[in-house]
Design a protein around this motif. Structure first.
Motif, PDB file in Angstrom:
ATOM      1  N   THR A 101     -57.121 -96.620   2.292  1.00 15.92           N
ATOM      2  CA  THR A 101     -56.012 -96.460   3.293  1.00 15.92           C
ATOM      3  C   THR A 101     -55.364 -95.619   2.960  1.00 15.92           C
ATOM      4  O   THR A 101     -55.634 -94.974   1.463  1.00 15.92           O
ATOM      5  CB  THR A 101     -55.340 -97.686   3.141  1.00 15.92           C
ATOM      6  N   LEU A 102     -54.061 -95.173   3.321  1.00 16.83           N
ATOM      7  CA  LEU A 102     -53.640 -93.624   3.358  1.00 16.83           C
ATOM      8  C   LEU A 102     -53.019 -94.105   2.226  1.00 16.83           C
ATOM      9  O   LEU A 102     -52.541 -93.423   0.819  1.00 16.83           O
ATOM     10  CB  LEU A 102     -52.005 -93.604   4.550  1.00 16.83           C
ATOM     11  N   ARG A 103     -51.843 -95.576   1.585  1.00 13.01           N
ATOM     12  CA  ARG A 103     -52.132 -96.096   0.353  1.00 13.01           C
ATOM     13  C   ARG A 103     -52.500 -95.543  -0.595  1.00 13.01           C
ATOM     14  O   ARG A 103     -52.020 -94.918  -2.090  1.00 13.01           O
ATOM     15  CB  ARG A 103     -50.662 -97.107   1.004  1.00 13.01           C
ATOM     16  N   ASP A 104     -53.875 -96.088  -0.818  1.00 10.94           N
ATOM     17  CA  ASP A 104     -54.562 -95.774  -1.902  1.00 10.94           C
ATOM     18  C   ASP A 104     -55.248 -94.676  -2.034  1.00 10.94           C
ATOM     19  O   ASP A 104     -55.169 -94.420  -3.138  1.00 10.94           O
ATOM     20  CB  ASP A 104     -56.015 -96.779  -1.249  1.00 10.94           C
ATOM     21  N   LEU A 105     -55.080 -93.777  -0.521  1.00 10.16           N
ATOM     22  CA  LEU A 105     -55.507 -92.585  -0.853  1.00 10.16           C
ATOM     23  C   LEU A 105     -54.586 -91.978  -2.088  1.00 10.16           C
ATOM     24  O   LEU A 105     -55.180 -91.251  -3.071  1.00 10.16           O
ATOM     25  CB  LEU A 105     -55.753 -91.130  -0.037  1.00 10.16           C
ATOM     26  N   ALA A 106     -53.318 -92.448  -1.373  1.00  6.78           N
ATOM     27  CA  ALA A 106     -51.709 -91.442  -2.165  1.00  6.78           C
ATOM     28  C   ALA A 106     -52.448 -92.309  -4.093  1.00  6.78           C
ATOM     29  O   ALA A 106     -51.802 -91.216  -5.097  1.00  6.78           O
ATOM     30  CB  ALA A 106     -50.746 -92.057  -2.127  1.00  6.78           C
ATOM     31  N   LYS A 107     -52.422 -93.544  -3.908  1.00  2.05           N
ATOM     32  CA  LYS A 107     -52.502 -93.516  -5.666  1.00  2.05           C
ATOM     33  C   LYS A 107     -53.790 -92.901  -6.423  1.00  2.05           C
ATOM     34  O   LYS A 107     -53.711 -93.013  -7.948  1.00  2.05           O
ATOM     35  CB  LYS A 107     -53.435 -95.130  -5.612  1.00  2.05           C
ATOM     36  N   ILE A 108     -54.948 -92.355  -5.671  1.00  6.04           N
ATOM     37  CA  ILE A 108     -55.883 -91.899  -6.144  1.00  6.04           C
ATOM     38  C   ILE A 108     -54.771 -89.634  -6.427  1.00  6.04           C
ATOM     39  O   ILE A 108     -55.502 -89.159  -8.029  1.00  6.04           O
ATOM     40  CB  ILE A 108     -56.976 -90.339  -5.071  1.00  6.04           C
ATOM     41  N   GLY A 109     -54.006 -89.217  -5.848  1.00 12.34           N
ATOM     42  CA  GLY A 109     -53.160 -88.209  -6.626  1.00 12.34           C
ATOM     43  C   GLY A 109     -52.636 -88.897  -6.781  1.00 12.34           C
ATOM     44  O   GLY A 109     -52.126 -88.130  -8.030  1.00 12.34           O
ATOM     45  N   GLU A 110     -51.396 -90.821  -7.292  1.00 13.44           N
ATOM     46  CA  GLU A 110     -51.434 -90.152  -8.774  1.00 13.44           C
ATOM     47  C   GLU A 110     -51.994 -90.417  -9.818  1.00 13.44           C
ATOM     48  O   GLU A 110     -51.013 -89.899 -11.130  1.00 13.44           O
ATOM     49  CB  GLU A 110     -50.665 -91.563  -8.891  1.00 13.44           C
ATOM     50  N   LEU A 111     -53.276 -90.210  -9.883  1.00 11.47           N
ATOM     51  CA  LEU A 111     -53.613 -90.526 -10.477  1.00 11.47           C
ATOM     52  C   LEU A 111     -54.130 -89.068 -11.524  1.00 11.47           C
ATOM     53  O   LEU A 111     -53.985 -88.412 -12.635  1.00 11.47           O
ATOM     54  CB  LEU A 111     -55.287 -90.981 -10.610  1.00 11.47           C
ATOM     55  N   LEU A 112     -53.768 -88.267 -10.757  1.00 11.60           N
ATOM     56  CA  LEU A 112     -53.954 -86.844 -11.277  1.00 11.60           C
ATOM     57  C   LEU A 112     -52.567 -86.465 -11.520  1.00 11.60           C
ATOM     58  O   LEU A 112     -52.139 -85.463 -12.642  1.00 11.60           O
ATOM     59  CB  LEU A 112     -53.727 -86.146  -9.603  1.00 11.60           C
ATOM     60  N   ARG A 113     -51.038 -86.924 -11.102  1.00  7.88           N
ATOM     61  CA  ARG A 113     -50.394 -87.039 -11.987  1.00  7.88           C
ATOM     62  C   ARG A 113     -49.672 -87.775 -13.371  1.00  7.88           C
ATOM     63  O   ARG A 113     -48.990 -86.893 -14.087  1.00  7.88           O
ATOM     64  CB  ARG A 113     -48.737 -87.664 -10.826  1.00  7.88           C
ATOM     65  N   THR A 114     -50.391 -88.303 -13.293  1.00  6.68           N
ATOM     66  CA  THR A 114     -50.533 -89.168 -14.623  1.00  6.68           C
ATOM     67  C   THR A 114     -51.242 -88.988 -15.719  1.00  6.68           C
ATOM     68  O   THR A 114     -51.129 -89.892 -16.589  1.00  6.68           O
ATOM     69  CB  THR A 114     -50.283 -91.227 -14.351  1.00  6.68           C
ATOM     70  N   GLY A 115     -52.227 -87.836 -15.301  1.00  9.60           N
ATOM     71  CA  GLY A 115     -52.875 -87.884 -16.372  1.00  9.60           C
ATOM     72  C   GLY A 115     -54.623 -88.329 -16.710  1.00  9.60           C
ATOM     73  O   GLY A 115     -55.444 -88.613 -17.373  1.00  9.60           O
ATOM     74  N   GLY A 116     -54.626 -89.625 -15.681  1.00  3.83           N
ATOM     75  CA  GLY A 116     -56.004 -90.078 -14.891  1.00  3.83           C
ATOM     76  C   GLY A 116     -55.138 -91.899 -15.768  1.00  3.83           C
ATOM     77  O   GLY A 116     -56.078 -92.795 -15.737  1.00  3.83           O
ATOM     78  N   SER A 117     -54.641 -92.229 -15.832  1.00  9.36           N
ATOM     79  CA  SER A 117     -53.507 -93.353 -16.061  1.00  9.36           C
ATOM     80  C   SER A 117     -53.203 -94.196 -15.342  1.00  9.36           C
ATOM     81  O   SER A 117     -52.946 -93.832 -14.446  1.00  9.36           O
ATOM     82  CB  SER A 117     -52.975 -93.526 -17.242  1.00  9.36           C
ATOM     83  N   TRP A 118     -53.528 -95.235 -15.969  1.00  4.90           N
ATOM     84  CA  TRP A 118     -52.741 -96.597 -14.258  1.00  4.90           C
ATOM     85  C   TRP A 118     -51.892 -97.470 -14.854  1.00  4.90           C
ATOM     86  O   TRP A 118     -52.540 -98.177 -15.901  1.00  4.90           O
ATOM     87  CB  TRP A 118     -53.197 -96.647 -13.330  1.00  4.90           C
ATOM     88  N   ASP A 119     -50.972 -97.585 -14.633  1.00  6.81           N
ATOM     89  CA  ASP A 119     -50.086 -98.463 -15.483  1.00  6.81           C
ATOM     90  C   ASP A 119     -50.390 -99.023 -16.730  1.00  6.81           C
ATOM     91  O   ASP A 119     -50.105 -99.776 -17.690  1.00  6.81           O
ATOM     92  CB  ASP A 119     -50.371-100.301 -15.262  1.00  6.81           C
ATOM     93  N   GLY A 120     -50.170 -98.063 -17.241  1.00  7.65           N
ATOM     94  CA  GLY A 120     -50.425 -96.928 -18.718  1.00  7.65           C
ATOM     95  C   GLY A 120     -51.720 -97.138 -19.567  1.00  7.65           C
ATOM     96  O   GLY A 120     -52.214 -97.032 -20.453  1.00  7.65           O
ATOM     97  N   ARG A 121     -52.813 -97.524 -18.395  1.00  2.00           N
ATOM     98  CA  ARG A 121     -54.286 -97.411 -19.118  1.00  2.00           C
ATOM     99  C   ARG A 121     -55.250 -96.476 -18.954  1.00  2.00           C
ATOM    100  O   ARG A 121     -54.800 -95.700 -17.231  1.00  2.00           O
ATOM    101  CB  ARG A 121     -54.646 -98.870 -19.135  1.00  2.00           C
TER     102      ARG A 121
END
Length: 368
Positions: free
Chosen positions: A254-274
C-alpha cells in the motif's frame, strides 16, 4: 533507465489526529508543518489542470505526520498484466516495480548485519560455485558483491527496450531456464566498477544471496526482518514460480506502507525507537558510488540527489520504478514523499512524480 521511468474523482482523505504513544508514523498535521496552508489546494490545482492525471496516489509526510494523502481511480497492472480500472485507496496494494530493488537492498543490509550474506567486497562468483566455468574466467575475477549493489558489474545488459519486448534483458532473464546463469554468463563489456548499467540482473543476484544465506524465501525474510517491525501486514511478492520471486520488480505494497520505508531512511533505520535497518548500512547506501544520468548519483541500490536551499545542499535519497512509482526521503527536512502512478512503459512517466516533488513539495518547503 531513469529517463524511461521519469480529473481525479477521489477527494483528498481527511487527516487523522495523531494519538499519543502511537507509531512513529502517525497520521496527522503538526502545528508547524513548514508548508503553506494552501498546499493541498496547490496539489488539487495540478490535478484540475490535467498535468497529474496518471497518478494513483500521493502521500506526503513530515516528521512522521501525514500532511497530504490523495488517491485517484484509474487503469492498473499487476506485474505487467492489465487488471482494468481500480478505485485506489489507503488499503490498495500496488506494484512498486523497480522500487522493489531498493527494498531488496535494505533486506541485504539486514542479512549482512546478521552474518548471513557475503560482505560487499567479497568475490561475487565465489557465492555461485555451481558455475565453475564462469568463476575461472579471468575477465570476471574482479567482480564483487559491491558491484552488484552499485549496478557496476561490467556485464552486458539492456533494459532500454519496452518491458513488453522479449529482447529486453530483464524479460529475457525471466524467461531463461536458469536466471542466475543467464546473468553471470553475459559478456564482459567494461571493467567492474567503471560503468553504471541499470538492470534487474544485479538485484536478482542480491535476492539469490539473501535466500541462500537466510534459508528463506524473499517474502518470508522480508516479513520477519522488515515488514513486521513496521506494522506492514499485507503485501504481495510476484514470482515466475515457487521460490523464484522477482527481487527486482515483484513487490506490491500500500502507499502508506511504502511511505513507512521512506520513514526508515528519515530516522536512520529505526522504528518506534527500535533498530530495523542498520544505521551504518543506510549511511553506506547514501554514500555516492558512481555518477549516473540526469545529474544524479547512485549508492547501494538507491538514487541520490540534493535539494539546494538557503545556500546549502540538502541530500535526498530515492527509489524509482516503472510507470512513475516513486519514494523520496529528505532527512534534513524530516520529509517523505511516496507516489503511485499508472504510466507503465511510457518514456515520460518520470515527469508527473518529478513535478510533484520539485514544484509542489520542494518549491513550497520551508527549511529551518
Amino acid at each position: 533507465m531513469i529517463g524511461r521511468r521519469r480529473a481525479i474523482a477521489a477527494a483528498m482523505l481527511p487527516v487523522i489526529a495523531a494519538t499519543p504513544g502511537a507509531s512513529a508514523f502517525a497520521p496527522g498535521v503538526p502545528a508547524e508543518s513548514g508548508f503553506p496552508a494552501d498546499l493541498a489546494e496547490r496539489l488539487e490545482a495540478g490535478f484540475r489542470s490535467g498535468l497529474l492525471r496518471p497518478l494513483h496516489g500521493v502521500v506526503l509526510a513530515r516528521d512522521g505526520r501525514i500532511l497530504l494523502e490523495r488517491y485517484a481511480p484509474g487503469p492498473d497492472q499487476v506485474w505487467g498484466r492489465p487488471v482494468g480500472d481500480v478505485d485506489f485507496g489507503p488499503d490498495t496494494l500496488h506494484d512498486l516495480r523497480s522500487v522493489t530493488k531498493s527494498v531488496t537492498a535494505l533486506l541485504y543490509g539486514i542479512a549482512l548485519a546478521r552474518g548471513q550474506v557475503p560482505i560487499p567486497d567479497a568475490p561475487l562468483h565465489a557465492a555461485f560455485p555451481e558455475f565453475p566455468d564462469l568463476a575461472a574466467d579471468p575477465a570476471r575475477a574482479g567482480i564483487t558483491v559491491r558491484h552488484a549493489l552499485t549496478m557496476t558489474l561490467g556485464l552486458r545488459w539492456d533494459e532500454s527496450l519496452p518491458y513488453t519486448d522479449p529482447r529486453n534483458s530483464e524479460i529475457a532473464m525471466e524467461q531463461a531456464p536458469d536466471r542466475l546463469r543467464f546473468i553471470l554468463e553475459q559478456p564482459v563489456v567494461a571493467p567492474p566498477g567503471a560503468r553504471w548499467t541499470y538492470g534487474g540482473n544485479a538485484t536478482t543476484l542480491l535476492g539469490a544471496l539473501i535466500t541462500r544465506g537466510t534459508g528463506r524465501s524473499l517474502p518470508d525474510f522480508a516479513r520477519e526482518a522488515l515488514f513486521a517491525p513496521l506494522g506492514i501486514t499485507r503485501f504481495e511478492w510476484h514470482a515466475r514460480g515457487p521460490g523464484a520471486e522477482s527481487a527486482a520488480s515483484g513487490l506490491r505494497l500500500t502507499l502508506r506502507d511504502l511511505a513507512k520505508i521512506g520513514e526508515l531512511l528519515r530516522t536512520g533505520g529505526s522504528w518506534d525507537g527500535r533498530p530495523v535497518v542498520p544505521r551504518d548500512w543506510l549511511a553506506a547506501t547514501a554514500t555516492p558510488a558512481i555518477g549516473i544520468e540526469d545529474g544524479l548519483r547512485y549508492g547501494l541500490h538507491w538514487y541520490l540527489g540534493a535539494h539546494r536551499a538557503g545556500g546549502a545542499a540538502h541530500p535526498w535519497i530515492g527509489a524509482f520504478g516503472n510507470g512513475g512509482q516513486r519514494l523520496w526521503s529528505l532527512p534534513a527536512a524530516g520529509l517523505t514523499l511516496a507516489i503511485f502512478s499508472g504510466d507503465y512503459d511510457q518514456p515520460e512517466a518520470w515527469m508527473t512524480p518529478t513535478r510533484i516533488w520539485r514544484e509542489i513539495v520542494l518549491a513550497n518547503l520551508r527549511l529551518g
